[in-house]
Write an enzyme that holds these catalytic residues in place. Structure first.
Site, PDB file in Angstrom:
ATOM      1  N   ASP A  67       6.347   1.335  -4.994  1.00  0.00           N
ATOM      2  CA  ASP A  67       6.805   2.244  -3.931  1.00  0.00           C
ATOM      3  C   ASP A  67       7.305   3.589  -4.458  1.00  0.00           C
ATOM      4  O   ASP A  67       8.210   4.196  -3.883  1.00  0.00           O
ATOM      5  CB  ASP A  67       7.904   1.577  -3.084  1.00  0.00           C
ATOM      6  CG  ASP A  67       7.503   0.173  -2.671  1.00  0.00           C
ATOM      7  OD1 ASP A  67       6.401   0.033  -2.138  1.00  0.00           O
ATOM      8  OD2 ASP A  67       8.275  -0.768  -2.918  1.00  0.00           O
ATOM      9  N   GLU A  68       6.730   4.079  -5.530  1.00  0.00           N
ATOM     10  CA  GLU A  68       7.181   5.347  -6.110  1.00  0.00           C
ATOM     11  C   GLU A  68       6.602   6.562  -5.392  1.00  0.00           C
ATOM     12  O   GLU A  68       7.068   7.687  -5.581  1.00  0.00           O
ATOM     13  CB  GLU A  68       6.777   5.447  -7.595  1.00  0.00           C
ATOM     14  CG  GLU A  68       7.363   4.395  -8.506  1.00  0.00           C
ATOM     15  CD  GLU A  68       6.470   3.181  -8.641  1.00  0.00           C
ATOM     16  OE1 GLU A  68       5.511   3.036  -7.838  1.00  0.00           O
ATOM     17  OE2 GLU A  68       6.717   2.367  -9.540  1.00  0.00           O
ATOM     18  N   GLY A  69       5.533   6.344  -4.614  1.00  0.00           N
ATOM     19  CA  GLY A  69       4.870   7.484  -3.962  1.00  0.00           C
ATOM     20  C   GLY A  69       3.494   7.728  -4.560  1.00  0.00           C
ATOM     21  O   GLY A  69       3.032   8.879  -4.623  1.00  0.00           O
ATOM     22  N   ALA A 101       0.111  -4.230  -1.493  1.00  0.00           N
ATOM     23  CA  ALA A 101       0.463  -2.809  -1.582  1.00  0.00           C
ATOM     24  C   ALA A 101       0.635  -2.240  -0.185  1.00  0.00           C
ATOM     25  O   ALA A 101       0.066  -2.739   0.774  1.00  0.00           O
ATOM     26  CB  ALA A 101      -0.643  -2.049  -2.300  1.00  0.00           C
ATOM     27  N   HIS A 103       0.835   1.750   1.195  1.00  0.00           N
ATOM     28  CA  HIS A 103       1.015   3.183   0.970  1.00  0.00           C
ATOM     29  C   HIS A 103       1.178   3.892   2.309  1.00  0.00           C
ATOM     30  O   HIS A 103       0.282   3.853   3.154  1.00  0.00           O
ATOM     31  CB  HIS A 103      -0.183   3.752   0.209  1.00  0.00           C
ATOM     32  CG  HIS A 103      -0.225   3.296  -1.208  1.00  0.00           C
ATOM     33  ND1 HIS A 103      -1.363   3.282  -1.970  1.00  0.00           N
ATOM     34  CD2 HIS A 103       0.756   2.822  -2.006  1.00  0.00           C
ATOM     35  CE1 HIS A 103      -1.079   2.816  -3.175  1.00  0.00           C
ATOM     36  NE2 HIS A 103       0.192   2.533  -3.213  1.00  0.00           N
ATOM     37  N   ARG A 205     -10.915 -20.454 -12.808  1.00  0.00           N
ATOM     38  CA  ARG A 205     -12.374 -20.552 -12.568  1.00  0.00           C
ATOM     39  C   ARG A 205     -12.712 -21.371 -11.316  1.00  0.00           C
ATOM     40  O   ARG A 205     -13.760 -21.979 -11.228  1.00  0.00           O
ATOM     41  CB  ARG A 205     -13.096 -21.105 -13.806  1.00  0.00           C
ATOM     42  CG  ARG A 205     -13.140 -20.090 -14.928  1.00  0.00           C
ATOM     43  CD  ARG A 205     -13.191 -20.730 -16.264  1.00  0.00           C
ATOM     44  NE  ARG A 205     -11.959 -21.461 -16.513  1.00  0.00           N
ATOM     45  CZ  ARG A 205     -11.814 -22.381 -17.441  1.00  0.00           C
ATOM     46  NH1 ARG A 205     -12.816 -22.705 -18.193  1.00  0.00           N
ATOM     47  NH2 ARG A 205     -10.668 -22.994 -17.621  1.00  0.00           N
TER      48      ARG A 205
HETATM   49  P1  IMP Z   1       2.922 -10.510  -4.918  1.00  0.00           P
HETATM   50  O1  IMP Z   1       2.256  -9.332  -5.520  1.00  0.00           O
HETATM   51  O2  IMP Z   1       2.734 -10.592  -3.429  1.00  0.00           O
HETATM   52  O3  IMP Z   1       2.580 -11.800  -5.601  1.00  0.00           O
HETATM   53  O4  IMP Z   1       4.513 -10.335  -5.108  1.00  0.00           O
HETATM   54  C1  IMP Z   1       5.122 -10.463  -6.390  1.00  0.00           C
HETATM   55  C2  IMP Z   1       6.322  -9.540  -6.540  1.00  0.00           C
HETATM   56  O5  IMP Z   1       5.864  -8.185  -6.565  1.00  0.00           O
HETATM   57  C3  IMP Z   1       7.327  -9.610  -5.396  1.00  0.00           C
HETATM   58  O6  IMP Z   1       8.621  -9.410  -5.937  1.00  0.00           O
HETATM   59  C4  IMP Z   1       6.936  -8.449  -4.516  1.00  0.00           C
HETATM   60  O7  IMP Z   1       8.011  -7.985  -3.731  1.00  0.00           O
HETATM   61  C5  IMP Z   1       6.503  -7.428  -5.546  1.00  0.00           C
HETATM   62  N1  IMP Z   1       5.517  -6.469  -5.034  1.00  0.00           N
HETATM   63  C6  IMP Z   1       4.195  -6.666  -4.847  1.00  0.00           C
HETATM   64  N2  IMP Z   1       3.603  -5.561  -4.377  1.00  0.00           N
HETATM   65  C7  IMP Z   1       4.572  -4.634  -4.282  1.00  0.00           C
HETATM   66  C8  IMP Z   1       4.558  -3.257  -3.872  1.00  0.00           C
HETATM   67  O8  IMP Z   1       3.527  -2.654  -3.518  1.00  0.00           O
HETATM   68  N3  IMP Z   1       5.783  -2.626  -3.920  1.00  0.00           N
HETATM   69  C9  IMP Z   1       6.921  -3.249  -4.336  1.00  0.00           C
HETATM   70  N4  IMP Z   1       6.952  -4.510  -4.731  1.00  0.00           N
HETATM   71  C10 IMP Z   1       5.800  -5.211  -4.694  1.00  0.00           C
END
Ligand code: IMP
Length: 530
Positions: A67-69, A101, A103, A205
């Site tokens: 979430d940095e932008g 993600a 955005h 796999r």
């Molecule tokens: P997963 O990617 O859904 O397996 O989540 C694993 C960890 O990464 C969790 O703590 C999520 O909150 C974090 N996470 C995954 N994607 C993001 C993102 O885009 N921004 C912030 N945290 C994320």
């Protein structure tokens, strides 16, 4: 974007991209030469070094905790590229992650969020490529495409392509995440989007890919997966069909996280069929390798590699166990595209928020401010909590995917510096520079102190962060509104410039661009890099 003067060497594998006639003529030259042909490393024309870079390529990687932008930065870079008359089109490539993600994007006052579709696709002459390293959820993709088309009024036909090799993520992977949570008593949660189980299936796999969904026997394969998982659920006295999984469509419609039951096999297959029909009728599925071959040879095409999550969430380098399942660094571009080496990428950009860091998940970082949510009584808040509350509200720090309030942390330069170094980053883009109040100094951590008072550096792995205290330097702040009104870097408040110079000096990484407010044009670049 201006063309950098140095280094215009094309990828070293360029001979592989020649036509049959060119290859034959190459051989003729060798054959007709009077000299004995030289063979071996010393005479090879292959140099894997800095000058292996492909001119019009950039990577945008998060170097904090997500979430940095990054999406916003991609949009600004697109504009820079398209301002170069040599560039006729920009391809934005997602090489890892899925719809974990989120955005947030804004154009002409319209706001929306993208999860799987590459950022900036709403722009003219911009194309999105969802590449092999991604996990793709077809139903959510269908809904996301419809949403983007409705909100922006732009057709994605011919603008978006999805790799045949991308990993297939279905509601079964989401149900597996529910089961994992149940088995680990709620600990180590992901976003619930099935990302971890989808990548785990690939490594094991057992995973299916988009090409499996297109194959004739797709129903048989997915039926087997459904039935196997249903049996596992049954063993734990759980019912797969009644398992609640995130409902993307309703979540968007109701603007909050909504779930629905996974349903019986026939319902599950019917939903997938609808998405499969959509992907095929829209001609979205392609062989991305041949696309890259074409882009690499076209000097009028720019390629932007869009990182998701960030180095702090990388499966190996990040804050385990609160990490995602993919390679979030610049090095992930190689496996995620099966074509580009990270050493070929020209601009290797890392993104951080300027005055703070946000975090989602169960990790507790040392610079985190304890901030309750919802706020019952803010009159008892400490100065630090007041600051964090201001940041959360002013910068709207609530998850784009989950709507969860994000934790607010003081900027930790040891953490950022490590992530940037390991992530392959050479320059920083700093966002949210307007999130500052003049009368409130900023605490910036640069190292830690152990129990004996010794200064120790940041180390990867939360395990090493027990019994440490962050060491802060207090820096004077500035009026955020003056940042937004600055039209050139020299118009920035002096304290803001000093702050940036400090980050640059401590991390040893040049800051090359800055976002100064929420609007797309609130963006400044520093001279000398682009
Ligand atoms: P997963 O990617 O859904 O397996 O989540 C694993 C960890 O990464 C969790 O703590 C999520 O909150 C974090 N996470 C995954 N994607 C993001 C993102 O885009 N921004 C912030 N945290 C994320």
């Amino acid at each position: 974007m201006k063309t950098p003067k140095n280094s215009t060497k094309s990828p070293d594998l360029s001979n592989l991209y020649k036509t049959d006639a060119q290859i034959k003529s190459l051989y003729q030259q060798i054959y007709n030469s009077n000299k004995t042909p030289g063979v071996g490393w010393s005479v090879a024309d292959t140099k894997l070094s800095a000058d292996n870079r492909h001119l019009h390529t950039s990577a945008v990687i998060g170097v904090a905790l997500g979430d940095e932008g990054k999406g916003r930065t991609i949009v600004n870079l697109i504009e820079q590229y398209l301002n170069n008359s040599e560039i006729k089109r920009v391809i934005v490539v997602r090489f890892q992650g899925g719809n974990n993600a989120g955005h947030s994007l804004e154009t002409g006052g319209v706001k929306w969020a993208q999860h799987q579709v590459p950022s900036g696709i709403h722009k003219k002459n911009v194309y999105g490529l969802m590449d092999a390293g991604m996990v793709v959820h077809p139903e959510d993709l269908m809904h996301e495409c419809n949403l983007i088309e409705t909100v922006t009024g732009i057709s994605l036909n011919g603008k978006l392509a999805v790799s045949r090799d991308a990993i297939l993520c279905t509601d079964l992977e989401r149900a597996k995440e529910v089961l994992n949570r149940y088995l680990s008593e709620g600990a180590k949660g992901g976003t619930g989007r099935g990302i971890g189980p989808a990548y785990a299936g690939h490594y094991d796999r057992q995973g299916l890919h988009i090409f499996d969904l297109l194959a004739q026997d797709w129903q048989a394969k997915l039926t087997k997966k459904y039935e196997t998982l249903a049996a596992v659920f049954k063993a734990f006295e759980m019912d797969l069909s009644k398992t609640e999984v995130p409902d993307f469509y309703q979540s968007k419609a109701q603007k909050k996280s909504v779930t629905r039951q996974l349903g019986q096999l026939q319902e599950f297959l019917a939903r997938l069929k609808q998405a499969r029909d959509y992907l095929t009728t829209k001609n979205l599925i392609v062989n991305t390798f041949v696309r890259h071959l074409e882009y690499a040879q076209d000097k009028h095409t720019a390629i932007l590699f869009e990182g998701s999550q960030s180095v702090g969430l990388d499966a190996w380098l990040g804050t385990y166990p609160d990490v995602t399942a993919s390679n979030t660094t610049l090095y992930g571009i190689q496996s995620g595209t099966k074509f580009w080496l990270q050493s070929q990428v020209y601009h290797r950009l890392g993104v951080i928020k300027a005055t703070y860091t946000s975090s989602v998940g169960q990790r507790r970082m040392l610079t985190q401010v304890d901030l309750p949510f919802p706020v019952a009584d803010s009159s008892t808040f400490t100065t630090e909590q007041n600051w964090a509350e201001y940041v959360r509200i002013e910068a709207h720090e609530f998850g784009t995917t989950t709507q969860r309030p994000r934790d607010i942390l003081h900027l930790d330069l040891g953490f950022v510096g490590y992530n940037a170094f390991m992530g392959g980053i050479e320059a920083l883009v700093v966002t949210h520079m307007d999130i500052a109040r003049e009368d409130e100094p900023l605490l910036v951590c640069w190292s830690y102190q152990d129990k004996s008072g010794n200064i120790v550096p940041y180390q990867p792995g939360l395990e090493y962060q027990t019994d440490l205290k962050p060491v802060y330097v207090e820096l004077p702040s500035w009026n955020g509104a003056l940042v937004t009104s600055a039209k050139t870097p020299s118009e920035l408040p002096l304290n803001a410039l000093r702050y940036l110079a400090f980050i640059q000096a401590v991390t040893n990484i040049p800051i090359v661009a800055l976002t100064t407010g929420p609007a797309e044009h609130d963006y400044l670049t520093f001279p000398g890099y682009f």
